[in-house]
Scaffold this motif. Structure first.
Motif, mmCIF file in Angstrom:
data_model
loop_
_atom_site.group_PDB
_atom_site.id
_atom_site.type_symbol
_atom_site.label_atom_id
_atom_site.label_comp_id
_atom_site.label_asym_id
_atom_site.label_seq_id
_atom_site.Cartn_x
_atom_site.Cartn_y
_atom_site.Cartn_z
ATOM 1 N N GLU A 1 -77.029 -35.334 9.914
ATOM 2 C CA GLU A 1 -77.884 -34.229 9.459
ATOM 3 C C GLU A 1 -77.225 -33.473 8.309
ATOM 4 O OE1 GLU A 1 -79.119 -31.471 12.384
ATOM 5 O OE2 GLU A 1 -80.092 -32.971 13.667
ATOM 6 N N ASN A 2 -75.945 -33.226 8.456
ATOM 7 C CA ASN A 2 -75.240 -32.441 7.448
ATOM 8 C C ASN A 2 -75.174 -33.188 6.113
ATOM 9 O OD1 ASN A 2 -73.659 -30.101 6.642
ATOM 10 N ND2 ASN A 2 -71.894 -31.483 6.619
ATOM 11 N N SER B 1 -78.670 -33.459 4.512
ATOM 12 C CA SER B 1 -79.132 -32.188 3.953
ATOM 13 C C SER B 1 -78.445 -31.899 2.616
ATOM 14 C CB SER B 1 -78.883 -31.043 4.934
ATOM 15 O OG SER B 1 -77.493 -30.837 5.149
ATOM 16 N N SER C 1 -82.061 -27.593 3.714
ATOM 17 C CA SER C 1 -81.419 -27.150 4.945
ATOM 18 C C SER C 1 -81.448 -28.277 5.978
ATOM 19 C CB SER C 1 -82.150 -25.920 5.506
ATOM 20 O OG SER C 1 -83.436 -26.287 5.987
ATOM 21 N N ARG C 2 -80.778 -28.086 7.086
ATOM 22 C CA ARG C 2 -80.710 -29.130 8.107
ATOM 23 C C ARG C 2 -82.006 -29.242 8.909
ATOM 24 N NH1 ARG C 2 -74.964 -28.685 11.158
ATOM 25 N NH2 ARG C 2 -75.916 -30.438 12.277
ATOM 26 N N ARG D 1 -83.524 -32.644 10.400
ATOM 27 C CA ARG D 1 -83.608 -32.873 11.850
ATOM 28 C C ARG D 1 -85.024 -33.265 12.258
ATOM 29 N NH1 ARG D 1 -82.458 -28.064 13.346
ATOM 30 N NH2 ARG D 1 -80.219 -28.400 13.123
#
Length: 225
Positions: free
Chosen positions: A37-38, A41, A47-48, A52
């Motif tokens: 996710e990081n 992004s 943003s995450r 997600r």
């Protein structure tokens, strides 16, 4: 490499989802690739949260697998789902090409001819991604010309694993002349209103997936389950 999705005419969530799905289907993210996710992004400059949500949406479609305590990965190609999608596609495509042989507008015949010309250019350039798109578009034209666009859309919902296997076949072997020739013969059968020939060629065309998958699974065992 960083992607800027802010200019996309859709929501950030949908833009991330569509980009990730395209990368998975075109094998830019191969089966088994870990997803973060990081990192995603940062790559998309978002943003995450939309990342997600995209992962969850792709997991629902069977393209992403979330394993507790291990992480998120691009799912392996499921041979059972490939065969089921091929079976469904064969039944629908044979029915549609029979309809096309009965009544197919000239404008759609012209689109098939243009598509065939573009396929020849892709063969010359060995452009696998464009060849895949043209292959898909050729079949979509058949459905659209028979006023069965919704059927095509519903069929696509089951095609994710089949399409990855088809894409792998194009990447693995650039000998695409037989694919082009089958498409050309289909278009010719439609012009001649020869439904028996058209259905036979379509069956031969889609049966290639059976033999291809066995060879691909042997050559790329880490991509399949």
């Amino acid at each position: 490499m960083q992607f800027n999705l802010r200019t996309q005419p859709v929501s950030t969530r949908d833009a991330v989802y569509m980009q990730l799905k395209e990368q998975i289907l075109k094998l830019e993210l191969v089966p088994g690739t870990p997803l973060s996710e990081n990192e995603t992004s940062l790559l998309f400059n978002v943003s995450r949260t939309p990342v997600r949500e995209s992962f969850l949406r792709l997991a629902q479609e069977g393209l992403v697998q979330v394993l507790p305590q291990r992480g998120t990965f691009v799912s392996l190609i499921d041979t059972g789902l490939v065969e089921e999608a091929r079976f469904m596609r064969e039944q629908l495509e044979k029915a549609v090409i029979r309809l096309a042989c009965s009544d197919f507008p000239e404008a759609f015949l012209a689109r098939l001819e243009e598509n065939l010309s573009n396929q020849q250019e892709c063969i010359r350039k060995k452009d696998d991604k464009s060849m895949f798109e043209l292959d898909e578009h050729f079949h979509r034209i058949l459905f659209e010309g028979c006023s069965k666009s919704n059927t095509w859309s519903l069929m696509q919902q089951m095609n994710a694993h089949l399409n990855r296997s088809r894409m792998l076949r194009l990447v693995d072997d650039h000998n695409w002349e037989h694919l082009y020739e089958q498409h050309r013969r289909m278009a010719e059968a439609i012009k001649l209103h020869d439904s028996a020939a058209a259905e036979r060629i379509m069956s031969e065309h889609l049966a290639l997936n059976i033999a291809d998958q066995a060879l691909l699974k042997e050559k790329y065992p880490n991509y399949y389950i």
